[in-house]
Design a protein around this motif. Structure first.
Motif, PDB file in Angstrom:
ATOM      1  N   GLU A 153       0.828  -1.207   0.000  1.00  3.86           N
ATOM      2  CA  GLU A 153       0.000   0.000   0.000  1.00  3.86           C
ATOM      3  C   GLU A 153       0.866   1.264   0.000  1.00  3.86           C
ATOM      4  O   GLU A 153       0.616   2.203  -0.750  1.00  3.86           O
ATOM      5  CB  GLU A 153      -0.911   0.002   1.224  1.00  3.86           C
ATOM      6  N   ASN A 154       1.894   1.288   0.820  1.00  4.75           N
ATOM      7  CA  ASN A 154       2.751   2.471   0.893  1.00  4.75           C
ATOM      8  C   ASN A 154       3.524   2.677  -0.393  1.00  4.75           C
ATOM      9  O   ASN A 154       3.736   3.810  -0.839  1.00  4.75           O
ATOM     10  CB  ASN A 154       3.711   2.351   2.074  1.00  4.75           C
ATOM     11  N   SER A 155       3.990   1.599  -1.005  1.00 11.48           N
ATOM     12  CA  SER A 155       4.717   1.723  -2.267  1.00 11.48           C
ATOM     13  C   SER A 155       3.819   2.265  -3.361  1.00 11.48           C
ATOM     14  O   SER A 155       4.242   3.052  -4.203  1.00 11.48           O
ATOM     15  CB  SER A 155       5.267   0.356  -2.691  1.00 11.48           C
ATOM     16  N   ALA A 156       2.567   1.833  -3.338  1.00 12.05           N
ATOM     17  CA  ALA A 156       1.674   2.148  -4.449  1.00 12.05           C
ATOM     18  C   ALA A 156       0.985   3.491  -4.312  1.00 12.05           C
ATOM     19  O   ALA A 156       0.734   4.158  -5.322  1.00 12.05           O
ATOM     20  CB  ALA A 156       0.607   1.050  -4.556  1.00 12.05           C
ATOM     21  N   ARG A 157       0.666   3.898  -3.118  1.00  9.34           N
ATOM     22  CA  ARG A 157      -0.199   5.067  -2.946  1.00  9.34           C
ATOM     23  C   ARG A 157       0.556   6.312  -2.469  1.00  9.34           C
ATOM     24  O   ARG A 157       0.635   7.297  -3.147  1.00  9.34           O
ATOM     25  CB  ARG A 157      -1.302   4.748  -1.932  1.00  9.34           C
ATOM     26  N   ARG A 158       1.099   6.240  -1.279  1.00 10.50           N
ATOM     27  CA  ARG A 158       1.707   7.423  -0.669  1.00 10.50           C
ATOM     28  C   ARG A 158       3.000   6.984  -0.017  1.00 10.50           C
ATOM     29  O   ARG A 158       3.004   6.443   1.062  1.00 10.50           O
ATOM     30  CB  ARG A 158       0.764   8.030   0.377  1.00 10.50           C
ATOM     31  N   ASN A 159       4.099   7.237  -0.697  1.00 10.74           N
ATOM     32  CA  ASN A 159       5.388   6.740  -0.212  1.00 10.74           C
ATOM     33  C   ASN A 159       5.692   7.229   1.201  1.00 10.74           C
ATOM     34  O   ASN A 159       5.480   8.390   1.541  1.00 10.74           O
ATOM     35  CB  ASN A 159       6.515   7.216  -1.129  1.00 10.74           C
ATOM     36  N   LEU A 160       6.229   6.345   2.003  1.00  8.66           N
ATOM     37  CA  LEU A 160       6.778   6.764   3.277  1.00  8.66           C
ATOM     38  C   LEU A 160       8.008   7.628   3.020  1.00  8.66           C
ATOM     39  O   LEU A 160       8.729   7.420   2.048  1.00  8.66           O
ATOM     40  CB  LEU A 160       7.201   5.544   4.092  1.00  8.66           C
ATOM     41  N   SER A 161       8.262   8.579   3.900  1.00 10.36           N
ATOM     42  CA  SER A 161       9.501   9.341   3.801  1.00 10.36           C
ATOM     43  C   SER A 161      10.661   8.437   4.193  1.00 10.36           C
ATOM     44  O   SER A 161      10.465   7.333   4.723  1.00 10.36           O
ATOM     45  CB  SER A 161       9.452  10.554   4.733  1.00 10.36           C
ATOM     46  N   TYR A 162      11.883   8.907   3.968  1.00 12.87           N
ATOM     47  CA  TYR A 162      13.042   8.055   4.265  1.00 12.87           C
ATOM     48  C   TYR A 162      13.090   7.677   5.745  1.00 12.87           C
ATOM     49  O   TYR A 162      13.301   6.510   6.090  1.00 12.87           O
ATOM     50  CB  TYR A 162      14.349   8.754   3.876  1.00 12.87           C
ATOM     51  N   ILE A 163      12.879   8.652   6.617  1.00 12.21           N
ATOM     52  CA  ILE A 163      12.989   8.348   8.042  1.00 12.21           C
ATOM     53  C   ILE A 163      11.827   7.463   8.491  1.00 12.21           C
ATOM     54  O   ILE A 163      11.987   6.635   9.404  1.00 12.21           O
ATOM     55  CB  ILE A 163      13.083   9.646   8.894  1.00 12.21           C
ATOM     56  N   GLU A 164      10.655   7.592   7.875  1.00 11.77           N
ATOM     57  CA  GLU A 164       9.556   6.695   8.211  1.00 11.77           C
ATOM     58  C   GLU A 164       9.881   5.266   7.789  1.00 11.77           C
ATOM     59  O   GLU A 164       9.559   4.309   8.506  1.00 11.77           O
ATOM     60  CB  GLU A 164       8.263   7.161   7.536  1.00 11.77           C
ATOM     61  N   ARG A 165      10.514   5.111   6.640  1.00 11.16           N
ATOM     62  CA  ARG A 165      10.939   3.781   6.206  1.00 11.16           C
ATOM     63  C   ARG A 165      11.951   3.194   7.194  1.00 11.16           C
ATOM     64  O   ARG A 165      11.899   2.010   7.538  1.00 11.16           O
ATOM     65  CB  ARG A 165      11.548   3.859   4.797  1.00 11.16           C
ATOM     66  N   ALA A 166      12.876   4.041   7.646  1.00 14.71           N
ATOM     67  CA  ALA A 166      13.895   3.580   8.587  1.00 14.71           C
ATOM     68  C   ALA A 166      13.260   3.147   9.905  1.00 14.71           C
ATOM     69  O   ALA A 166      13.588   2.087  10.455  1.00 14.71           O
ATOM     70  CB  ALA A 166      14.924   4.679   8.824  1.00 14.71           C
ATOM     71  N   VAL A 167      12.354   3.955  10.418  1.00 20.85           N
ATOM     72  CA  VAL A 167      11.696   3.634  11.690  1.00 20.85           C
ATOM     73  C   VAL A 167      10.809   2.400  11.536  1.00 20.85           C
ATOM     74  O   VAL A 167      10.755   1.540  12.433  1.00 20.85           O
ATOM     75  CB  VAL A 167      10.879   4.849  12.191  1.00 20.85           C
ATOM     76  N   PHE A 168      10.110   2.288  10.408  1.00 19.60           N
ATOM     77  CA  PHE A 168       9.264   1.123  10.151  1.00 19.60           C
ATOM     78  C   PHE A 168      10.116  -0.145  10.123  1.00 19.60           C
ATOM     79  O   PHE A 168       9.755  -1.177  10.705  1.00 19.60           O
ATOM     80  CB  PHE A 168       8.527   1.314   8.826  1.00 19.60           C
ATOM     81  N   ALA A 169      11.264  -0.062   9.468  1.00 19.33           N
ATOM     82  CA  ALA A 169      12.169  -1.214   9.401  1.00 19.33           C
ATOM     83  C   ALA A 169      12.615  -1.632  10.802  1.00 19.33           C
ATOM     84  O   ALA A 169      12.604  -2.822  11.150  1.00 19.33           O
ATOM     85  CB  ALA A 169      13.376  -0.884   8.531  1.00 19.33           C
ATOM     86  N   LEU A 170      13.003  -0.658  11.625  1.00 17.97           N
ATOM     87  CA  LEU A 170      13.455  -0.977  12.979  1.00 17.97           C
ATOM     88  C   LEU A 170      12.311  -1.528  13.823  1.00 17.97           C
ATOM     89  O   LEU A 170      12.498  -2.467  14.606  1.00 17.97           O
ATOM     90  CB  LEU A 170      14.050   0.267  13.642  1.00 17.97           C
ATOM     91  N   THR A 171      11.114  -0.960  13.670  1.00 18.35           N
ATOM     92  CA  THR A 171       9.954  -1.453  14.415  1.00 18.35           C
ATOM     93  C   THR A 171       9.692  -2.921  14.095  1.00 18.35           C
ATOM     94  O   THR A 171       9.447  -3.733  14.992  1.00 18.35           O
ATOM     95  CB  THR A 171       8.706  -0.621  14.074  1.00 18.35           C
ATOM     96  N   LEU A 172       9.757  -3.262  12.817  1.00 17.53           N
ATOM     97  CA  LEU A 172       9.528  -4.648  12.418  1.00 17.53           C
ATOM     98  C   LEU A 172      10.615  -5.567  12.972  1.00 17.53           C
ATOM     99  O   LEU A 172      10.336  -6.676  13.435  1.00 17.53           O
ATOM    100  CB  LEU A 172       9.474  -4.756  10.892  1.00 17.53           C
ATOM    101  N   GLU A 173      11.865  -5.093  12.947  1.00 12.56           N
ATOM    102  CA  GLU A 173      12.955  -5.913  13.479  1.00 12.56           C
ATOM    103  C   GLU A 173      12.758  -6.146  14.974  1.00 12.56           C
ATOM    104  O   GLU A 173      12.957  -7.271  15.471  1.00 12.56           O
ATOM    105  CB  GLU A 173      14.297  -5.247  13.211  1.00 12.56           C
ATOM    106  N   LEU A 174      12.374  -5.105  15.700  1.00 16.67           N
ATOM    107  CA  LEU A 174      12.173  -5.237  17.141  1.00 16.67           C
ATOM    108  C   LEU A 174      10.991  -6.144  17.471  1.00 16.67           C
ATOM    109  O   LEU A 174      10.928  -6.725  18.555  1.00 16.67           O
ATOM    110  CB  LEU A 174      11.966  -3.862  17.775  1.00 16.67           C
ATOM    111  N   LYS A 175      10.037  -6.260  16.542  1.00 16.72           N
ATOM    112  CA  LYS A 175       8.898  -7.157  16.732  1.00 16.72           C
ATOM    113  C   LYS A 175       9.223  -8.590  16.325  1.00 16.72           C
ATOM    114  O   LYS A 175       8.360  -9.465  16.373  1.00 16.72           O
ATOM    115  CB  LYS A 175       7.682  -6.650  15.953  1.00 16.72           C
ATOM    116  N   GLY A 176      10.467  -8.816  15.898  1.00 15.18           N
ATOM    117  CA  GLY A 176      10.899 -10.172  15.636  1.00 15.18           C
ATOM    118  C   GLY A 176      10.788 -10.647  14.206  1.00 15.18           C
ATOM    119  O   GLY A 176      11.010 -11.826  13.929  1.00 15.18           O
ATOM    120  N   PHE A 177      10.466  -9.756  13.266  1.00 16.67           N
ATOM    121  CA  PHE A 177      10.380 -10.167  11.869  1.00 16.67           C
ATOM    122  C   PHE A 177      11.782 -10.369  11.296  1.00 16.67           C
ATOM    123  O   PHE A 177      12.698  -9.600  11.576  1.00 16.67           O
ATOM    124  CB  PHE A 177       9.617  -9.125  11.035  1.00 16.67           C
ATOM    125  N   GLU A 178      11.919 -11.409  10.477  1.00 13.87           N
ATOM    126  CA  GLU A 178      13.204 -11.681   9.831  1.00 13.87           C
ATOM    127  C   GLU A 178      13.475 -10.647   8.751  1.00 13.87           C
ATOM    128  O   GLU A 178      12.551 -10.058   8.181  1.00 13.87           O
ATOM    129  CB  GLU A 178      13.197 -13.086   9.220  1.00 13.87           C
TER     130      GLU A 178
END
Length: 331
Positions: A153-178
């Protein structure tokens, strides 16, 4: 438009929008990063489109749901909500033409009477504003499926900003996603994901929240800030980010103010120097000098060696007394 066409459009109609996606700043060294990201995103969209068409053939239905029964995803991907209003183009389109593309939801994993959205957050917001029922596909999805759907959805509609992508990546890692799952959710590769995570880990969350999404600030500037970050940086910025003037600025401007403050050289206080003699008199004198982060006492005349040794033996005791005094004063 038939139900089949609408369902197929859930992902197919995003391909043209993706052609304009670019997560990197322009660079004289070429655009390898954006090209890689584009290829990964388009490949993932094609894969999802095929999966959706298979769902069509299996008879997956569109149902009408009460929007108030649908909760947000279990993981945030934006630093701040961006609410719609009745003048928004999407709201107007749905008001005039109806909801042409359904949202994707799953049964809420903790409440069987509710749902959790995976795809179509803005459409859900628009339909809530219009006080209508929302058309949705209810599908069995695990947490990984939801994360990847949010990435689409984010890729297709409204891109996340760079820092939002970075924070999203870290959030997913902290939640245990590979990491392969995180790469798929963000349409990125291993190298770029490492950079995103390094930025999110280096810059404190409080600073990121204070700056906000900063949509105009790209990878190079955030990486430069992360590389320059150190233990004393946050203390220098505390007064700035707490100021009303800083908070009143747009997000991009807040980032610029932050960088400017870090680049500013603090004026060094003028050193002070004076002589000391005991009030009761005695065979000793001293020269005291304070300059920035240094403080020296030079003793001379008859009692200087013995008094200096006396002070030296009691330095730990004196320092503990100093710290206890600070605690009592609430400093």
């Amino acid at each position: 438009m038939s139900r089949r066409d609408r369902l197929k459009g859930l992902f197919d109609d995003t391909a043209q929008e993706l052609a304009a996606a670019n997560y990197e700043e322009p660079s004289s060294r070429g655009s390898a990063g954006p090209v890689r990201t584009m290829a990964l995103t388009l490949g993932r969209m094609e894969e999802e489109s095929r999966a959706l068409q298979e769902a069509l053939l299996s008879g997956e239905r569109i149902v009408e749901l009460d929007p108030d029964l649908i909760d947000s995803s279990f993981v945030r991907d934006r630093l701040a909500d961006q609410p719609l209003d009745l003048e928004d183009e999407l709201v107007q389109s749905i008001a005039d033409n109806g909801q042409e593309v359904p949202i994707l939801v799953r049964r809420h994993p903790e409440d069987g009477e509710r749902y959790q959205i995976a795809y179509g957050h803005r459409r859900l917001q628009a339909i809530k504003l219009l006080k209508r029922k929302v058309q949705a596909i209810v599908r069995q999805l695990d947490d990984t499926d939801v994360v990847i759907a949010q990435g689409i959805e984010n890729s297709a509609r409204r891109n996340l900003s760079y820092i939002e992508r970075a924070v999203f990546a870290l959030t997913l890692e902290l939640k245990g996603f590979e990491r392969p799952v995180i790469m798929k959710a963000l349409s990125t590769d291993k190298t770029e994901l490492s950079k995103l995570l390094s930025v999110a880990k280096a810059i404190p969350a409080e600073i990121v929240r204070s700056v906000g999404a900063a949509p105009g600030i790209g990878r190079r500037k955030w990486m430069a800030l992360a590389q320059d970050w150190n233990g004393t940086t946050a203390a220098r910025l505390a007064k700035l980010i707490a100021s009303d003037g800083f908070r009143a600025e747009e997000s991009d401007r807040r980032f610029e103010l932050l960088v400017a403050e870090l680049a500013r050289k603090e004026a060094k206080p003028e050193p002070t120097e004076y002589d000391w003699k005991p009030k009761s008199g005695g065979k000793i004198a001293g020269r005291i000098r304070s300059a920035g982060n240094s403080f020296t006492i030079a003793l001379k005349t008859g009692d200087a060696p013995d008094f200096g040794a006396y002070i030296s033996r009691r330095l730990d005791e004196l320092y503990e007394a100093y710290q206890a005094g600070k605690l009592q004063a609430g400093e």
